[in-house]
Design a protein around this motif. Structure first.
Motif, PDB file in Angstrom:
ATOM      1  N   LYS A   1       0.851  -1.190   0.000  1.00  0.00           N
ATOM      2  CA  LYS A   1       0.000   0.000   0.000  1.00  0.00           C
ATOM      3  C   LYS A   1       0.885   1.236   0.000  1.00  0.00           C
ATOM      4  N   ASN A   2       0.439   2.271  -0.659  1.00  0.00           N
ATOM      5  CA  ASN A   2       1.159   3.559  -0.717  1.00  0.00           C
ATOM      6  C   ASN A   2       2.610   3.366  -1.141  1.00  0.00           C
ATOM      7  N   TYR A   3       2.842   2.559  -2.138  1.00  0.00           N
ATOM      8  CA  TYR A   3       4.204   2.295  -2.580  1.00  0.00           C
ATOM      9  C   TYR A   3       4.807   3.557  -3.198  1.00  0.00           C
ATOM     10  N   GLY A   4       5.970   3.958  -2.752  1.00  0.00           N
ATOM     11  CA  GLY A   4       6.628   5.139  -3.262  1.00  0.00           C
ATOM     12  C   GLY A   4       6.271   6.401  -2.511  1.00  0.00           C
ATOM     13  N   TYR A   5       5.338   6.323  -1.552  1.00  0.00           N
ATOM     14  CA  TYR A   5       4.935   7.505  -0.778  1.00  0.00           C
ATOM     15  C   TYR A   5       5.943   7.738   0.338  1.00  0.00           C
ATOM     16  N   GLU A   6       6.396   8.961   0.465  1.00  0.00           N
ATOM     17  CA  GLU A   6       7.359   9.289   1.510  1.00  0.00           C
ATOM     18  C   GLU A   6       6.656  10.107   2.588  1.00  0.00           C
TER      19      GLU A   6
END
Length: 192
Positions: A68-73
């Motif tokens: 989930k939320n892959y790449g979200y920082e």
């Protein structure tokens, strides 16, 4: 009625036969069943197949947890009280310098509070209250009286340089006038 139904069935059979001869791979479901009844070769009817997204729960578990939320920082700091260490350095903190408790400002704070009691009576507390504006030193009264005093002293200056403040001052004086004359109790009316 029977003739209409018969002609309809014949026309459907003819359409199905022409489709079976043209493209047998395109046939699916009911149209293939109709073609099987009509065609002399006797091709069997196969059911329509549907794809299942997750056939078994075990297959889903083998693939691992759902990303989930892959790449979200994340911008917020949620790791406790420690400072952010993004670049490997601690955040800059100002150096601790203790206050000088004996500086002139702190050492002489409040020295004139009891000048009228402890002094030689030549000074009054109103004479040494330097942080109060000069027109308010020694003034006693309510807000209405204070604003009247302010308008009396600064009317010409405010009308020239601060007309908006003068307008607001006059509005406040009018409101307090109405309040003091109509909303507050007058203890002298019953003595008349």
């Amino acid at each position: 009625m029977a003739t209409i139904a018969g002609s309809l069935m014949r026309s459907l059979g003819a359409v199905a036969q022409s489709m079976a001869q043209a493209a047998p791979t395109a046939l699916r479901g009911v149209s293939q069943g109709l073609a099987a009844r009509v065609t002399p070769s006797g091709a069997t009817w196969t059911p329509q197949t549907t794809s299942v997204r997750h056939r078994y729960h075990a297959d889903k578990l083998e693939r691992g947890p759902l990303m989930k939320n892959y790449g979200y920082e994340e911008k917020l700091h949620t790791k406790g009280m420690l400072p952010h260490i993004v670049h490997g350095k601690r955040l800059p903190i100002p150096m601790y310098r203790p206050r000088n408790c004996w500086s002139e400002k702190r050492a002489l704070f409040g020295q004139n509070d009891y000048i009228d009691i402890l002094g030689d009576r030549s000074l009054k507390p109103t004479d040494v209250s330097y942080s109060v504006p000069h027109w308010l030193r020694g003034f006693k009264g309510n807000e209405y009286q204070m604003l009247l005093r302010k308008r009396k002293l600064f009317h010409a200056q405010m009308s020239r340089y601060q007309p908006t403040k003068l307008t607001q001052l006059n509005k406040r004086i009018r409101k307090l006038y109405v309040h003091l004359n109509q909303k507050t109790r007058d203890y002298y009316w019953h003595k008349a």
